[in-house]
Write an enzyme that holds these catalytic residues in place. Structure first.
Site: not given
Ligand SMILES: Cc1cc2cn([C@H]3C[C@H](O)[C@@H](CO)O3)c(=O)nc2[nH]1
Length: 219
Positions: A92, A24, A18, A20-21, A58, A160, A69
Protein backbone atom coordinates in the site's frame (compact mmCIF):
# COMPACT_ATOMS: atom_id res chain seq x y z
CA UNK A 1 17.68 -31.73 -3.41
CA UNK A 2 15.49 -28.74 -2.53
CA UNK A 3 16.31 -25.80 -4.78
CA UNK A 4 15.34 -22.64 -2.95
CA UNK A 5 13.40 -20.39 -5.36
CA UNK A 6 15.25 -17.18 -4.58
CA UNK A 7 13.43 -15.18 -7.25
CA UNK A 8 12.03 -11.89 -6.03
CA UNK A 9 8.21 -11.78 -5.73
CA UNK A 10 6.17 -9.96 -8.38
CA UNK A 11 5.85 -6.64 -6.55
CA UNK A 12 2.77 -4.43 -6.95
CA UNK A 13 2.37 -0.97 -5.39
CA UNK A 14 -1.17 0.31 -4.84
CA UNK A 15 -1.31 4.07 -5.29
CA UNK A 16 -4.13 6.58 -4.90
CA UNK A 17 -5.48 9.58 -3.04
CA UNK A 18 -6.51 9.52 0.59
CA UNK A 19 -9.81 7.63 0.69
CA UNK A 20 -9.35 6.06 -2.77
CA UNK A 21 -10.10 2.56 -1.47
CA UNK A 22 -6.59 1.13 -1.12
CA UNK A 23 -7.43 -0.73 2.09
CA UNK A 24 -10.57 -2.24 0.52
CA UNK A 25 -8.50 -3.26 -2.50
CA UNK A 26 -5.88 -4.96 -0.32
CA UNK A 27 -8.56 -6.73 1.72
CA UNK A 28 -9.95 -8.19 -1.52
CA UNK A 29 -6.56 -9.74 -2.35
CA UNK A 30 -5.61 -10.69 1.23
CA UNK A 31 -7.66 -13.90 0.90
CA UNK A 32 -5.31 -15.32 -1.74
CA UNK A 33 -2.60 -17.50 -0.19
CA UNK A 34 -0.07 -16.53 -2.89
CA UNK A 35 -0.20 -12.86 -1.98
CA UNK A 36 1.86 -11.10 0.70
CA UNK A 37 -0.02 -7.87 1.62
CA UNK A 38 1.70 -4.95 3.36
CA UNK A 39 -0.72 -2.20 4.40
CA UNK A 40 0.46 1.35 4.95
CA UNK A 41 2.18 1.43 8.38
CA UNK A 42 -0.14 4.13 9.76
CA UNK A 43 0.06 2.66 13.26
CA UNK A 44 3.86 3.19 13.18
CA UNK A 45 3.29 6.82 12.19
CA UNK A 46 0.85 7.16 15.10
CA UNK A 47 3.33 5.72 17.57
CA UNK A 48 7.00 6.44 16.89
CA UNK A 49 8.59 5.90 20.32
CA UNK A 50 5.31 7.16 21.79
CA UNK A 51 4.96 10.16 19.48
CA UNK A 52 1.87 10.45 17.25
CA UNK A 53 3.62 11.92 14.21
CA UNK A 54 0.43 11.73 12.15
CA UNK A 55 -1.42 13.92 14.65
CA UNK A 56 1.55 16.30 14.80
CA UNK A 57 1.54 16.52 10.99
CA UNK A 58 -2.05 17.71 10.78
CA UNK A 59 -1.87 19.93 13.85
CA UNK A 60 1.21 21.81 12.62
CA UNK A 61 2.28 20.78 9.11
CA UNK A 62 4.99 23.46 8.83
CA UNK A 63 6.64 22.27 12.03
CA UNK A 64 6.23 18.50 11.53
CA UNK A 65 6.17 17.67 7.80
CA UNK A 66 9.91 17.02 7.58
CA UNK A 67 9.84 14.76 10.64
CA UNK A 68 6.79 12.90 9.34
CA UNK A 69 7.96 12.43 5.74
CA UNK A 70 11.41 11.38 6.94
CA UNK A 71 9.84 8.62 9.03
CA UNK A 72 7.45 7.67 6.21
CA UNK A 73 10.44 7.21 3.91
CA UNK A 74 12.07 4.84 6.45
CA UNK A 75 8.90 2.80 7.04
CA UNK A 76 8.15 2.51 3.32
CA UNK A 77 11.74 1.36 2.69
CA UNK A 78 11.26 -1.29 5.37
CA UNK A 79 8.14 -2.51 3.56
CA UNK A 80 9.96 -2.64 0.21
CA UNK A 81 12.62 -4.81 1.86
CA UNK A 82 10.24 -7.29 3.53
CA UNK A 83 11.18 -10.75 2.21
CA UNK A 84 8.49 -13.24 1.26
CA UNK A 85 8.43 -16.68 -0.33
CA UNK A 86 5.02 -15.85 -1.83
CA UNK A 87 5.03 -15.15 -5.58
CA UNK A 88 3.16 -11.84 -5.26
CA UNK A 89 3.79 -8.91 -2.89
CA UNK A 90 1.27 -6.05 -2.64
CA UNK A 91 2.38 -2.77 -1.02
CA UNK A 92 0.00 0.00 0.00
CA UNK A 93 1.76 3.09 -1.39
CA UNK A 94 5.54 3.22 -1.71
CA UNK A 95 8.77 5.16 -1.27
CA UNK A 96 7.96 6.55 -4.74
CA UNK A 97 4.57 8.13 -3.87
CA UNK A 98 6.17 9.42 -0.69
CA UNK A 99 8.64 11.42 -2.81
CA UNK A 100 6.64 12.11 -5.98
CA UNK A 101 3.23 12.90 -4.47
CA UNK A 102 3.39 13.89 -0.81
CA UNK A 103 6.81 15.54 -0.54
CA UNK A 104 6.32 17.22 -3.93
CA UNK A 105 2.98 18.63 -2.78
CA UNK A 106 4.48 19.93 0.46
CA UNK A 107 7.23 21.64 -1.57
CA UNK A 108 4.70 23.19 -3.94
CA UNK A 109 2.63 24.44 -0.99
CA UNK A 110 5.83 25.80 0.62
CA UNK A 111 5.11 23.76 3.75
CA UNK A 112 8.46 22.05 3.16
CA UNK A 113 11.12 24.44 1.86
CA UNK A 114 13.76 23.59 -0.75
CA UNK A 115 16.63 22.78 1.69
CA UNK A 116 14.44 20.26 3.55
CA UNK A 117 13.22 18.65 0.32
CA UNK A 118 16.83 18.44 -0.89
CA UNK A 119 17.80 16.40 2.17
CA UNK A 120 14.79 14.07 1.77
CA UNK A 121 15.60 13.78 -1.95
CA UNK A 122 19.25 12.88 -1.34
CA UNK A 123 18.11 10.12 1.02
CA UNK A 124 15.51 8.99 -1.58
CA UNK A 125 18.05 8.78 -4.42
CA UNK A 126 20.54 6.93 -2.24
CA UNK A 127 17.99 4.43 -0.88
CA UNK A 128 16.40 3.47 -4.22
CA UNK A 129 19.80 2.76 -5.77
CA UNK A 130 21.55 1.24 -2.74
CA UNK A 131 18.68 -1.21 -2.10
CA UNK A 132 17.68 -1.89 -5.71
CA UNK A 133 13.96 -1.41 -4.95
CA UNK A 134 12.15 -3.15 -7.79
CA UNK A 135 8.47 -2.70 -8.62
CA UNK A 136 6.74 -4.74 -11.33
CA UNK A 137 3.29 -3.11 -11.50
CA UNK A 138 1.60 0.03 -10.23
CA UNK A 139 -2.14 -0.14 -9.60
CA UNK A 140 -3.52 3.40 -9.64
CA UNK A 141 -6.87 3.69 -7.88
CA UNK A 142 -8.05 6.76 -9.79
CA UNK A 143 -10.73 8.81 -8.05
CA UNK A 144 -12.44 12.21 -8.08
CA UNK A 145 -11.48 14.49 -5.18
CA UNK A 146 -15.14 15.08 -4.34
CA UNK A 147 -15.75 11.33 -4.00
CA UNK A 148 -12.75 10.73 -1.72
CA UNK A 149 -13.62 13.82 0.33
CA UNK A 150 -16.99 12.26 1.20
CA UNK A 151 -15.29 8.98 2.11
CA UNK A 152 -12.70 10.72 4.33
CA UNK A 153 -15.50 12.54 6.16
CA UNK A 154 -17.40 9.26 6.61
CA UNK A 155 -14.27 7.38 7.78
CA UNK A 156 -13.70 10.19 10.27
CA UNK A 157 -10.07 9.32 11.16
CA UNK A 158 -9.39 11.58 14.16
CA UNK A 159 -6.13 13.03 12.83
CA UNK A 160 -7.71 13.90 9.46
CA UNK A 161 -10.51 16.14 10.72
CA UNK A 162 -8.68 19.18 9.30
CA UNK A 163 -8.35 17.60 5.81
CA UNK A 164 -9.84 19.92 3.20
CA UNK A 165 -11.27 19.25 -0.26
CA UNK A 166 -8.55 21.53 -1.65
CA UNK A 167 -5.85 19.34 -0.05
CA UNK A 168 -7.37 16.28 -1.72
CA UNK A 169 -7.63 18.13 -5.06
CA UNK A 170 -3.94 19.07 -4.88
CA UNK A 171 -2.92 15.53 -3.92
CA UNK A 172 -5.10 14.19 -6.76
CA UNK A 173 -3.22 16.43 -9.19
CA UNK A 174 0.12 15.05 -8.00
CA UNK A 175 -1.08 11.48 -8.61
CA UNK A 176 -2.52 12.42 -12.04
CA UNK A 177 0.71 14.09 -13.18
CA UNK A 178 2.79 11.11 -12.03
CA UNK A 179 0.66 8.13 -12.94
CA UNK A 180 -1.96 9.16 -15.52
CA UNK A 181 -0.57 11.97 -17.69
CA UNK A 182 3.02 10.96 -16.83
CA UNK A 183 4.20 14.56 -17.16
CA UNK A 184 6.11 14.63 -13.86
CA UNK A 185 8.36 11.97 -12.39
CA UNK A 186 9.20 8.62 -13.98
CA UNK A 187 7.00 5.62 -13.24
CA UNK A 188 9.05 2.68 -11.88
CA UNK A 189 6.71 0.18 -13.56
CA UNK A 190 3.68 -0.23 -15.87
CA UNK A 191 0.58 1.56 -14.52
CA UNK A 192 -2.79 -0.23 -14.42
CA UNK A 193 -5.46 2.43 -13.79
CA UNK A 194 -8.72 1.39 -12.13
CA UNK A 195 -11.85 3.50 -11.74
CA UNK A 196 -11.97 3.71 -7.96
CA UNK A 197 -14.94 6.11 -7.83
CA UNK A 198 -17.07 2.98 -8.08
CA UNK A 199 -18.64 2.05 -4.78
CA UNK A 200 -17.94 -1.24 -2.98
CA UNK A 201 -20.90 -2.99 -4.60
CA UNK A 202 -19.62 -2.53 -8.16
CA UNK A 203 -15.85 -2.15 -7.79
CA UNK A 204 -15.25 -5.92 -7.70
CA UNK A 205 -15.33 -6.02 -11.51
CA UNK A 206 -12.63 -3.36 -11.59
CA UNK A 207 -10.52 -5.55 -9.32
CA UNK A 208 -10.99 -8.36 -11.85
CA UNK A 209 -8.79 -6.42 -14.31
CA UNK A 210 -5.96 -6.55 -11.80
CA UNK A 211 -6.67 -10.16 -10.83
CA UNK A 212 -6.45 -11.24 -14.49
CA UNK A 213 -3.17 -9.37 -14.80
CA UNK A 214 -1.75 -11.03 -11.68
CA UNK A 215 -2.95 -14.51 -12.65
CA UNK A 216 -1.09 -14.26 -15.94
CA UNK A 217 2.02 -13.62 -13.88
CA UNK A 218 1.68 -16.45 -11.39
CA UNK A 219 0.07 -18.86 -13.82
C1 LIG B 1 4.00 7.39 1.20
C2 LIG B 1 3.14 8.28 2.01
C3 LIG B 1 1.92 7.89 2.59
C4 LIG B 1 1.45 9.04 3.26
C5 LIG B 1 0.29 9.29 4.00
N1 LIG B 1 0.12 10.54 4.52
C6 LIG B 1 -1.07 10.78 5.34
C7 LIG B 1 -2.32 10.82 4.51
C8 LIG B 1 -3.36 10.18 5.42
O1 LIG B 1 -3.96 11.19 6.23
C9 LIG B 1 -2.58 9.26 6.33
C10 LIG B 1 -2.70 7.78 5.97
O2 LIG B 1 -2.47 7.59 4.60
O3 LIG B 1 -1.21 9.68 6.23
C11 LIG B 1 1.04 11.55 4.31
O4 LIG B 1 0.82 12.68 4.78
N2 LIG B 1 2.18 11.32 3.61
C12 LIG B 1 2.39 10.08 3.08
N3 LIG B 1 3.40 9.60 2.33
Amino acid sequence: MMTSKSTKPFTVIIEGNIGSGKTTFLQHFEKYKDVCVLSEPVEMWRDCAGHNLLANLYENPVKWSFTFQSYVQLTMLQHHLVATTKPIKLLERSIFSARYCFIEKLLRDEILLAPSVSVLNEWFKYLITKFNISVDLIVYLRTSPEVVYERVLARNRKEEKSLSLQYLKDLHDMHEKWLFYKTAFSCPAHVLTLNADLDKSTIEKEYQKCQDHLLTITG
